[in-house]
Write an enzyme that holds these catalytic residues in place. Structure first.
Site, mmCIF file in Angstrom:
data_model
loop_
_atom_site.group_PDB
_atom_site.id
_atom_site.type_symbol
_atom_site.label_atom_id
_atom_site.label_comp_id
_atom_site.label_asym_id
_atom_site.label_seq_id
_atom_site.Cartn_x
_atom_site.Cartn_y
_atom_site.Cartn_z
ATOM 1 N N GLY A 12 46.832 46.890 72.670
ATOM 2 C CA GLY A 12 46.438 45.707 73.439
ATOM 3 C C GLY A 12 45.607 44.701 72.668
ATOM 4 N N ASN A 14 46.771 42.063 71.249
ATOM 5 C CA ASN A 14 47.235 40.741 71.705
ATOM 6 C C ASN A 14 46.707 40.429 73.098
ATOM 7 O OD1 ASN A 14 49.195 39.302 69.775
ATOM 8 N ND2 ASN A 14 49.801 41.450 69.640
ATOM 9 N N ARG A 64 67.012 52.905 84.774
ATOM 10 C CA ARG A 64 66.260 51.740 84.321
ATOM 11 C C ARG A 64 66.030 50.775 85.485
ATOM 12 N NH1 ARG A 64 64.834 50.381 79.689
ATOM 13 N NH2 ARG A 64 66.270 51.715 78.579
ATOM 14 N N ILE A 91 62.815 48.312 77.179
ATOM 15 C CA ILE A 91 63.865 47.314 77.377
ATOM 16 C C ILE A 91 63.957 47.036 78.868
ATOM 17 C CG2 ILE A 91 66.365 46.978 77.240
ATOM 18 C CD1 ILE A 91 66.275 48.485 74.569
ATOM 19 N N LEU A 92 64.066 45.767 79.224
ATOM 20 C CA LEU A 92 64.080 45.371 80.635
ATOM 21 C C LEU A 92 65.508 45.032 81.058
ATOM 22 C CD1 LEU A 92 60.889 43.177 80.313
ATOM 23 C CD2 LEU A 92 61.069 45.333 81.589
ATOM 24 N N ASN A 106 57.314 36.789 75.389
ATOM 25 C CA ASN A 106 57.185 38.019 74.599
ATOM 26 C C ASN A 106 56.718 37.636 73.206
ATOM 27 O OD1 ASN A 106 57.535 40.807 73.881
ATOM 28 N ND2 ASN A 106 59.467 40.269 72.881
ATOM 29 N N HIS A 108 57.141 39.073 69.317
ATOM 30 C CA HIS A 108 57.950 40.009 68.542
ATOM 31 C C HIS A 108 57.531 39.926 67.076
ATOM 32 C CE1 HIS A 108 61.331 42.568 67.628
ATOM 33 N NE2 HIS A 108 61.585 41.778 66.605
ATOM 34 N N SER A 135 56.974 36.019 66.212
ATOM 35 C CA SER A 135 57.550 34.955 67.042
ATOM 36 C C SER A 135 57.146 35.156 68.491
ATOM 37 C CB SER A 135 59.083 35.003 66.989
ATOM 38 O OG SER A 135 59.569 35.021 65.666
ATOM 39 N N THR A 140 64.778 36.256 77.772
ATOM 40 C CA THR A 140 66.075 36.116 78.433
ATOM 41 C C THR A 140 66.721 37.504 78.398
ATOM 42 O OG1 THR A 140 67.107 35.481 76.356
ATOM 43 C CG2 THR A 140 66.327 33.672 77.765
ATOM 44 N N GLU A 142 69.162 38.957 76.947
ATOM 45 C CA GLU A 142 69.518 39.585 75.662
ATOM 46 C C GLU A 142 68.253 39.880 74.853
ATOM 47 O OE1 GLU A 142 72.294 38.976 71.779
ATOM 48 O OE2 GLU A 142 72.389 37.434 73.333
ATOM 49 N N LEU A 143 68.108 41.115 74.403
ATOM 50 C CA LEU A 143 66.873 41.592 73.762
ATOM 51 C C LEU A 143 66.436 40.709 72.592
ATOM 52 C CD1 LEU A 143 64.790 44.009 73.617
ATOM 53 C CD2 LEU A 143 66.299 44.959 71.867
ATOM 54 N N ASP A 144 65.208 40.248 72.635
ATOM 55 C CA ASP A 144 64.575 39.492 71.545
ATOM 56 C C ASP A 144 65.381 38.250 71.136
ATOM 57 O OD1 ASP A 144 62.540 41.413 71.464
ATOM 58 O OD2 ASP A 144 63.587 42.625 69.968
HETATM 59 C C1 GAR Z 1 52.595 43.644 68.344
HETATM 60 O O1 GAR Z 1 52.668 43.587 66.942
HETATM 61 C C2 GAR Z 1 53.854 43.076 68.945
HETATM 62 O O2 GAR Z 1 54.430 42.071 68.169
HETATM 63 C C3 GAR Z 1 54.742 44.289 68.976
HETATM 64 O O3 GAR Z 1 53.893 45.345 69.342
HETATM 65 C C4 GAR Z 1 52.594 45.089 68.832
HETATM 66 C C5 GAR Z 1 51.585 45.339 69.922
HETATM 67 O O4 GAR Z 1 50.272 45.312 69.416
HETATM 68 N N1 GAR Z 1 55.801 44.130 69.928
HETATM 69 C C6 GAR Z 1 57.007 44.677 69.784
HETATM 70 O O5 GAR Z 1 57.309 45.372 68.853
HETATM 71 C C7 GAR Z 1 57.960 44.368 70.902
HETATM 72 N N2 GAR Z 1 59.263 44.896 70.627
HETATM 73 P P1 GAR Z 1 49.035 45.243 70.387
HETATM 74 O O6 GAR Z 1 49.223 46.338 71.438
HETATM 75 O O7 GAR Z 1 47.852 45.511 69.512
HETATM 76 O O8 GAR Z 1 49.008 43.882 71.010
#
Ligand code: GAR
Length: 209
Positions: A12, A14, A64, A91-92, A106, A108, A135, A140, A142-144
């Site tokens: 967490g 971010n 899912r 994945i949603l 999101n 990525h 990024s 949307t 489609e994933l990422d």
């Molecule tokens: C981040 O680096 C984010 O870009 C990545 O997970 C990490 C979470 O870090 N997300 C993905 O890989 C999504 N597919 P955090 O929990 O310290 O924010």
């Protein structure tokens, strides 16, 4: 103020950057944090900031769609204007994503469209890339693959491993994600017909520049 719900699975960091950014800009509030993992450290961060939390843990015998229905219910309790995925590692389903068209972001850890999916840092190292990054994009089905809003680039140095490279990327993530949340909360950022616009200007494929 814009009501933000943040979905996490782990540390967490971010989430923390967004909480701190909301404190600074006062245009948005994180009103809830939802995790699919009960031990995610991000839940502790939320408690420290007196933000409500919920856990939606997957059952081994559910589909899912069933999981996503429970997740939807947990999110809707907070009546959010924006849903932010911050290291939410599931994945949603399409039906779920369609509930939040233009209202879900999101982050990525790659320079999309490069390296959707997992193990992005290792893949950038293995490919011998000289730059890598992160990024922020609208989600949307489609994933990422949703429209990119903002990217941050970092150099890849000889001798980098996943730990050193991911740390460099993380630092940039903490700069760009709060900025994008601020733009959204100021109603400057919108998605229309699958494209992202900032101040009514179409954002290019590599994000706002
Ligand atoms: C981040 O680096 C984010 O870009 C990545 O997970 C990490 C979470 O870090 N997300 C993905 O890989 C999504 N597919 P955090 O929990 O310290 O924010």
């Amino acid at each position: 103020r814009c009501r933000v719900v943040v979905l996490i699975s782990g540390n967490g960091s971010n989430l923390q950057a967004i909480i701190d950014g909301c404190d600074d800009t006062l245009t948005a509030d994180v009103v809830g944090v939802i995790s699919n993992k009960p031990d995610a450290y991000g839940l502790v961060r939320a408690h420290h900031s007196e933000i409500d939390t919920s856990c939606v843990i997957a059952h081994s015998d559910e589909t899912r769609e069933q999981y996503d229905a429970r997740l939807l219910e947990a999110i809707n309790k907070y009546q959010p204007d924006l849903v932010v995925l911050a290291g939410f590692m599931r994945i949603l389903s399409d039906g779920f994503v369609e509930q939040f068209t233009g209202k879900m972001l999101n982050i990525h850890p790659s320079l999309l469209p490069k390296y959707p999916g997992l193990h992005t840092h290792q893949r950038a190292i293995d490919a011998g890339d000289s730059e890598h990054g992160a990024s922020v994009h609208f989600v949307t089905p489609e994933l990422d693959s949703g429209p990119v809003v903002l990217q941050a680039k970092v150099p890849v140095y000889p001798g980098d491993d996943v730990a050193t490279l991911s740390e460099r990327v993380h630092e940039q993530e903490h700069a760009i994600y709060p900025m994008v949340v601020k733009w959204f909360s100021q109603q400057r950022l919108v998605m229309k017909d699958g494209k992202a616009y900032l101040d009514n200007e179409l954002i290019g494929e590599q994000g706002y520049a």
